[in-house]
Design an enzyme around this catalytic site. Structure first.
Site, short mmCIF file in Angstrom:
data_model
loop_
_atom_site.label_atom_id
_atom_site.label_comp_id
_atom_site.label_asym_id
_atom_site.label_seq_id
_atom_site.Cartn_x
_atom_site.Cartn_y
_atom_site.Cartn_z
N PRO A 86 0.81 -1.23 0.00
CA PRO A 86 0.00 0.00 0.00
C PRO A 86 0.83 1.27 0.00
O PRO A 86 0.32 2.34 -0.35
CB PRO A 86 -0.84 -0.12 1.28
CG PRO A 86 -0.22 -1.20 2.09
CD PRO A 86 0.54 -2.08 1.16
N GLU A 113 0.78 -8.05 8.66
CA GLU A 113 0.84 -6.62 8.96
C GLU A 113 1.95 -5.90 8.19
O GLU A 113 2.06 -4.70 8.24
CB GLU A 113 1.01 -6.40 10.46
CG GLU A 113 -0.27 -6.56 11.24
CD GLU A 113 -0.65 -8.02 11.49
OE1 GLU A 113 0.18 -8.91 11.19
OE2 GLU A 113 -1.76 -8.27 11.97
N ARG A 150 -4.18 -8.37 -20.60
CA ARG A 150 -5.15 -8.00 -21.63
C ARG A 150 -4.54 -7.09 -22.71
O ARG A 150 -5.08 -6.97 -23.80
CB ARG A 150 -6.41 -7.36 -21.01
CG ARG A 150 -6.20 -6.01 -20.41
CD ARG A 150 -7.45 -5.53 -19.70
NE ARG A 150 -8.49 -5.05 -20.60
CZ ARG A 150 -8.48 -3.86 -21.20
NH1 ARG A 150 -7.47 -3.02 -21.02
NH2 ARG A 150 -9.47 -3.48 -21.98
N ASP A 164 -9.71 2.41 -24.49
CA ASP A 164 -9.96 2.20 -23.05
C ASP A 164 -10.01 3.51 -22.30
O ASP A 164 -9.32 4.47 -22.67
CB ASP A 164 -8.79 1.43 -22.42
CG ASP A 164 -8.90 -0.06 -22.61
OD1 ASP A 164 -9.99 -0.53 -22.95
OD2 ASP A 164 -7.88 -0.73 -22.39
#
Ligand code: ADE
Length: 221
Positions: A86, A113, A150, A164
């Site tokens: 993150p 964690e 993709r 897109d």
């Protein structure tokens, strides 16, 4: 392209890569995906991969040795190592395009964690898929793999991703199919006109309008 994913929960990936477009891409030989349980590389007799942090504090941290050894067993000169975390750089479509040009991606899924800080030295790039915290990097690795695969030649029609959302910093234009009128809502007449120049103009205008309304930050870039 080869994608190696390091995770202590390999079974999480089974159905994701065994369905639909990602499965077809593998069957066609366009991408080879392998999941590696780095627990197998643990020096611990019980294959433990996490310990409490030095200095105290909540939670358990992934220890470095199993991840280092697993990455080192896979790495070649063509490898590009990505740590999903993150606190990494926020992942964007333009990065998906540049990653789709690599020959070999190694994705490391953090878990619990957190992880020992020294694991970061393995990574060429640290990526986050958004400003929220997941239980593990597995979900982020799936998102990353899907968005890159993709784009590989032969997976979907190039035309399908040329327009897109996010390509050219614009959101996609609105699209319609049958029926022409549904519960009083009509398909814009220009789309039925057969005039391809007008249709292209309409789509670009709608893309810009939608981006202004929903994501003005994209236009500023
Ligand atoms: N691991 C936990 N949360 C994450 C996030 N937002 N992106 C990537 N990896 C993560």
């Amino acid at each position: 392209m080869k994608i190696d994913i390091l995770s202590i929960f390999p079974s999480m990936f089974a159905s994701v890569f065994e369905e639909s477009i990602l499965k077809r891409a593998q069957d066609k030989g366009i991408v080879k995906i392998e999941i590696h349980d780095f627990r197998e590389f643990s020096p611990d007799p019980h294959k433990k991969v996490d310990f409490p942090p030095f200095g105290g504090g909540a939670g358990m941290l992934l220890r470095p040795e199993p991840i280092f050894e697993c990455v080192e067993s896979l790495k070649t000169e063509e490898s590009y190592v990505i740590l999903l975390t993150p606190d990494g750089q926020i992942y964007k479509q333009e990065q998906a395009y540049s990653l789709s040009l690599k020959m070999h991606l190694i994705l490391i899924c953090g878990h619990y964690e957190g992880f020992d800080e020294r694991i970061r030295t393995l990574a060429d790039l640290e990526l986050s898929i958004g400003d929220y915290v997941l239980t593990g990097g597995e979900y982020a690795a799936m998102v990353l793999a899907d968005s890159v695969i993709r784009l590989l030649p032969g997976v979907i029609k190039e035309e399908s991703h040329k327009n897109d959302s996010f390509t050219n910093h614009l959101l996609d234009y609105p699209s319609y199919t049958k029926p022409r009128v549904f519960r009083g809502m009509e398909v814009p007449s220009v789309l039925l006109s057969g005039d391809h120049k007008k249709i292209a103009e309409y789509r670009l205008e709608e893309s810009i309008k939608r981006t202004k309304e929903r994501r003005p930050d994209l236009l500023e870039r």
